[in-house]
Design a protein around this motif. Structure first.
Motif, PDB file in Angstrom:
ATOM      1  N   MET A 114     -46.242  54.529  10.685  1.00 19.65           N
ATOM      2  CA  MET A 114     -46.551  55.123   9.379  1.00 19.65           C
ATOM      3  C   MET A 114     -46.854  54.032   8.354  1.00 19.65           C
ATOM      4  O   MET A 114     -47.777  54.155   7.548  1.00 19.65           O
ATOM      5  CB  MET A 114     -45.374  55.989   8.910  1.00 19.65           C
ATOM      6  N   LEU A 115     -46.094  52.942   8.392  1.00 23.08           N
ATOM      7  CA  LEU A 115     -46.341  51.826   7.468  1.00 23.08           C
ATOM      8  C   LEU A 115     -47.698  51.179   7.772  1.00 23.08           C
ATOM      9  O   LEU A 115     -48.459  50.841   6.865  1.00 23.08           O
ATOM     10  CB  LEU A 115     -45.210  50.788   7.571  1.00 23.08           C
ATOM     11  N   GLU A 116     -47.984  51.056   9.056  1.00 22.92           N
ATOM     12  CA  GLU A 116     -49.277  50.500   9.480  1.00 22.92           C
ATOM     13  C   GLU A 116     -50.411  51.402   8.984  1.00 22.92           C
ATOM     14  O   GLU A 116     -51.419  50.926   8.464  1.00 22.92           O
ATOM     15  CB  GLU A 116     -49.259  50.476  11.007  1.00 22.92           C
ATOM     16  N   HIS A 117     -50.211  52.702   9.112  1.00 24.32           N
ATOM     17  CA  HIS A 117     -51.237  53.684   8.745  1.00 24.32           C
ATOM     18  C   HIS A 117     -51.618  53.586   7.264  1.00 24.32           C
ATOM     19  O   HIS A 117     -52.781  53.743   6.907  1.00 24.32           O
ATOM     20  CB  HIS A 117     -50.709  55.089   9.068  1.00 24.32           C
ATOM     21  N   ILE A 118     -50.647  53.313   6.405  1.00 24.80           N
ATOM     22  CA  ILE A 118     -50.983  53.224   4.969  1.00 24.80           C
ATOM     23  C   ILE A 118     -51.444  51.805   4.612  1.00 24.80           C
ATOM     24  O   ILE A 118     -51.687  51.502   3.446  1.00 24.80           O
ATOM     25  CB  ILE A 118     -49.817  53.671   4.058  1.00 24.80           C
ATOM     26  N   GLY A 119     -51.551  50.954   5.619  1.00 24.21           N
ATOM     27  CA  GLY A 119     -52.060  49.595   5.389  1.00 24.21           C
ATOM     28  C   GLY A 119     -51.088  48.715   4.629  1.00 24.21           C
ATOM     29  O   GLY A 119     -51.486  47.780   3.933  1.00 24.21           O
ATOM     30  N   TYR A 120     -49.792  49.009   4.798  1.00 17.57           N
ATOM     31  CA  TYR A 120     -48.784  48.266   4.045  1.00 17.57           C
ATOM     32  C   TYR A 120     -48.432  46.964   4.762  1.00 17.57           C
ATOM     33  O   TYR A 120     -48.045  46.983   5.932  1.00 17.57           O
ATOM     34  CB  TYR A 120     -47.527  49.136   3.896  1.00 17.57           C
ATOM     35  N   SER A 121     -48.576  45.846   4.062  1.00 12.51           N
ATOM     36  CA  SER A 121     -48.222  44.571   4.668  1.00 12.51           C
ATOM     37  C   SER A 121     -46.752  44.267   4.391  1.00 12.51           C
ATOM     38  O   SER A 121     -46.329  44.151   3.241  1.00 12.51           O
ATOM     39  CB  SER A 121     -49.094  43.455   4.092  1.00 12.51           C
ATOM     40  N   LEU A 122     -45.967  44.135   5.452  1.00 11.84           N
ATOM     41  CA  LEU A 122     -44.523  43.922   5.291  1.00 11.84           C
ATOM     42  C   LEU A 122     -44.168  42.459   5.047  1.00 11.84           C
ATOM     43  O   LEU A 122     -43.043  42.152   4.638  1.00 11.84           O
ATOM     44  CB  LEU A 122     -43.790  44.420   6.544  1.00 11.84           C
ATOM     45  N   ARG A 123     -45.106  41.593   5.277  1.00 13.53           N
ATOM     46  CA  ARG A 123     -44.839  40.159   5.183  1.00 13.53           C
ATOM     47  C   ARG A 123     -44.243  39.787   3.818  1.00 13.53           C
ATOM     48  O   ARG A 123     -44.833  40.027   2.766  1.00 13.53           O
ATOM     49  CB  ARG A 123     -46.136  39.387   5.407  1.00 13.53           C
ATOM     50  N   GLY A 124     -43.052  39.233   3.844  1.00 13.46           N
ATOM     51  CA  GLY A 124     -42.416  38.773   2.608  1.00 13.46           C
ATOM     52  C   GLY A 124     -41.821  39.881   1.744  1.00 13.46           C
ATOM     53  O   GLY A 124     -41.219  39.599   0.702  1.00 13.46           O
ATOM     54  N   LYS A 125     -41.946  41.129   2.181  1.00 21.29           N
ATOM     55  CA  LYS A 125     -41.390  42.242   1.411  1.00 21.29           C
ATOM     56  C   LYS A 125     -39.907  42.422   1.754  1.00 21.29           C
ATOM     57  O   LYS A 125     -39.463  42.050   2.843  1.00 21.29           O
ATOM     58  CB  LYS A 125     -42.142  43.549   1.715  1.00 21.29           C
ATOM     59  N   HIS A 126     -39.179  42.997   0.812  1.00 23.80           N
ATOM     60  CA  HIS A 126     -37.761  43.271   1.072  1.00 23.80           C
ATOM     61  C   HIS A 126     -37.612  44.698   1.600  1.00 23.80           C
ATOM     62  O   HIS A 126     -37.915  45.658   0.874  1.00 23.80           O
ATOM     63  CB  HIS A 126     -36.938  43.080  -0.209  1.00 23.80           C
ATOM     64  N   ALA A 127     -37.192  44.814   2.834  1.00 24.13           N
ATOM     65  CA  ALA A 127     -36.975  46.134   3.433  1.00 24.13           C
ATOM     66  C   ALA A 127     -35.477  46.381   3.534  1.00 24.13           C
ATOM     67  O   ALA A 127     -34.744  45.540   4.056  1.00 24.13           O
ATOM     68  CB  ALA A 127     -37.616  46.192   4.818  1.00 24.13           C
ATOM     69  N   VAL A 128     -35.036  47.505   3.032  1.00 20.44           N
ATOM     70  CA  VAL A 128     -33.622  47.861   3.131  1.00 20.44           C
ATOM     71  C   VAL A 128     -33.489  49.069   4.057  1.00 20.44           C
ATOM     72  O   VAL A 128     -34.065  50.127   3.801  1.00 20.44           O
ATOM     73  CB  VAL A 128     -33.012  48.154   1.746  1.00 20.44           C
ATOM     74  N   VAL A 129     -32.766  48.880   5.148  1.00 19.06           N
ATOM     75  CA  VAL A 129     -32.511  49.950   6.112  1.00 19.06           C
ATOM     76  C   VAL A 129     -31.112  50.480   5.825  1.00 19.06           C
ATOM     77  O   VAL A 129     -30.152  49.698   5.793  1.00 19.06           O
ATOM     78  CB  VAL A 129     -32.584  49.413   7.561  1.00 19.06           C
ATOM     79  N   VAL A 130     -30.992  51.761   5.618  1.00 24.48           N
ATOM     80  CA  VAL A 130     -29.675  52.345   5.362  1.00 24.48           C
ATOM     81  C   VAL A 130     -29.274  53.117   6.618  1.00 24.48           C
ATOM     82  O   VAL A 130     -29.883  54.140   6.930  1.00 24.48           O
ATOM     83  CB  VAL A 130     -29.682  53.249   4.114  1.00 24.48           C
ATOM     84  N   GLY A 131     -28.291  52.584   7.347  1.00 25.21           N
ATOM     85  CA  GLY A 131     -27.895  53.131   8.645  1.00 25.21           C
ATOM     86  C   GLY A 131     -28.040  52.040   9.690  1.00 25.21           C
ATOM     87  O   GLY A 131     -28.982  51.245   9.641  1.00 25.21           O
ATOM     88  N   ARG A 132     -27.081  51.960  10.607  1.00 31.03           N
ATOM     89  CA  ARG A 132     -27.093  50.881  11.606  1.00 31.03           C
ATOM     90  C   ARG A 132     -26.868  51.403  13.031  1.00 31.03           C
ATOM     91  O   ARG A 132     -26.223  50.751  13.859  1.00 31.03           O
ATOM     92  CB  ARG A 132     -26.034  49.829  11.274  1.00 31.03           C
ATOM     93  N   SER A 133     -27.353  52.604  13.308  1.00 33.29           N
ATOM     94  CA  SER A 133     -27.159  53.113  14.675  1.00 33.29           C
ATOM     95  C   SER A 133     -28.045  52.351  15.651  1.00 33.29           C
ATOM     96  O   SER A 133     -29.029  51.712  15.262  1.00 33.29           O
ATOM     97  CB  SER A 133     -27.506  54.606  14.736  1.00 33.29           C
TER      98      SER A 133
END
Ligand code: NAD
Length: 283
Positions: free
Chosen positions: A148-167
């Motif tokens: 989905m992130l790829e589809h919107i053309g979002y570049s993750l490089r250097g971005k801060h991603a916060v994942v809530v949940g650690r399963s």
């Protein structure tokens, strides 16, 4: 500002079309991808999930074998059946629907599936491959989020991603995939102090807790990308996520709805993994 919606149904449809075309190519070469789905017991939610998996497979031309085993099936019986499927050349993917009855050790079951047929990506060999950036099957839900992130053309490089949940099935593999895409990754969980403060720093939020409305608009930075993995029920029994969509949609830049977001992509990625398993067997 209203966030743009990431339409999981539409993207899943396109993904299924791509899988269908590749399955047709394999079939023309004489190989039909095969997926075995094992369901132990009669958990109502699991019944629905396996029905979807079988119907999705049929839609794209994957042969599926659904085996319903009684709740009293012993662990030894289940492991023996998996061993048979491991050796079955017409089956490329094996999936055991979770949760399993309490008398069966789910981890042991997962680790009995041959890693090259583990299309759920839960085997330690595949989890380890993901952690060190080697090829392997990726768990369908976080894999779908990445698509989905790829589809919107979002570049993750250097971005801060916060994942809530650690399963092991969502949060952790999600974090590894985001890290692999060069995001700076923070993983929050039930013991995280100051959750709101951490989430507010995110360019990308992935919520995977199973707690309805945990992520509220005050926790979301303007323009952030919000991926809602949660599948909960509201007071009226309607499906809803972990994100307070009604308010967050006016704060985020992009948002996935529930239903119609991560759910359909999870289903589509199982087909992608099964196709890949068959392609690997063909080479
Ligand atoms: P889980 O119960 O295994 O894990 C939940 C995680 O949330 C834990 O790591 C826990 O530490 C964390 N958590 C709990 N309370 C918290 C809090 N107050 N603050 C921060 N973190 C907290 O669940 P799971 O299997 O990872 O699934 C999470 C959600 O995603 C569920 O709603 C599940 O139904 C849904 N899900 C959806 C899909 C899909 O296809 N859309 C697939 C898998 C799971």
């Amino acid at each position: 500002m209203t966030a743009q919606r990431i339409d999981g149904n539409a993207l899943a449809r396109v993904t299924r079309e791509q899988v269908r075309a590749e399955v047709a190519t394999l079939k023309a070469r004489g190989l039909t991808p095969g997926l075995a789905v094992l369901l132990v017991g009669d958990d109502p939610a699991s019944q629905v999930y396996v029905r979807h998996k079988v119907a999705d497979s049929a839609e794209v031309g994957i042969h599926s074998l659904l085996e319903r085993l009684p709740a009293h099936t012993t662990q030894a019986e289940l492991l023996a059946r998996i061993e048979q499927l491991n050796a079955d050349r017409s089956i490329h993917g094996i999936l055991v629907q979770l949760p399993l009855p309490k008398h069966i050790d789910a981890q042991r079951v997962i680790e009995t599936i041959a890693p090259h047929k583990d299309v759920d990506g839960f085997h330690v060999a595949n989890a380890g491959a993901l952690a060190v950036g080697r090829p392997g099957f990726k768990p369908c839900t976080p894999y779908g989020c990445m698509k989905m992130l790829e589809h919107i053309g979002y570049s993750l490089r250097g971005k801060h991603a916060v994942v809530v949940g650690r399963s092991n099935i969502v949060g952790k593999p999600m974090a590894w995939m985001l890290l692999q895409a060069s995001a700076t990754v923070t993983v929050c969980h039930s013991a995280t102090a100051q959750l709101a403060t951490v989430v507010r720093q995110a360019d990308v939020i992935v919520a995977a807790t199973g707690i309805r409305n945990l992520i509220t608009a005050d926790m979301v930075a303007p323009g952030a990308v919000v991926i809602d993995v949660g599948m909960n029920r509201d007071d009226a029994g309607k499906l809803c996520g972990d994100v307070d969509f009604a308010t967050v949609q006016y704060k985020a830049g992009w948002i996935t709805p529930v239903p119609g977001g991560v759910g359909p992509m999870t289903r589509a990625m199982l087909l992608v993994n099964t196709l890949e398993a068959a392609q690997a067997a063909a080479t």
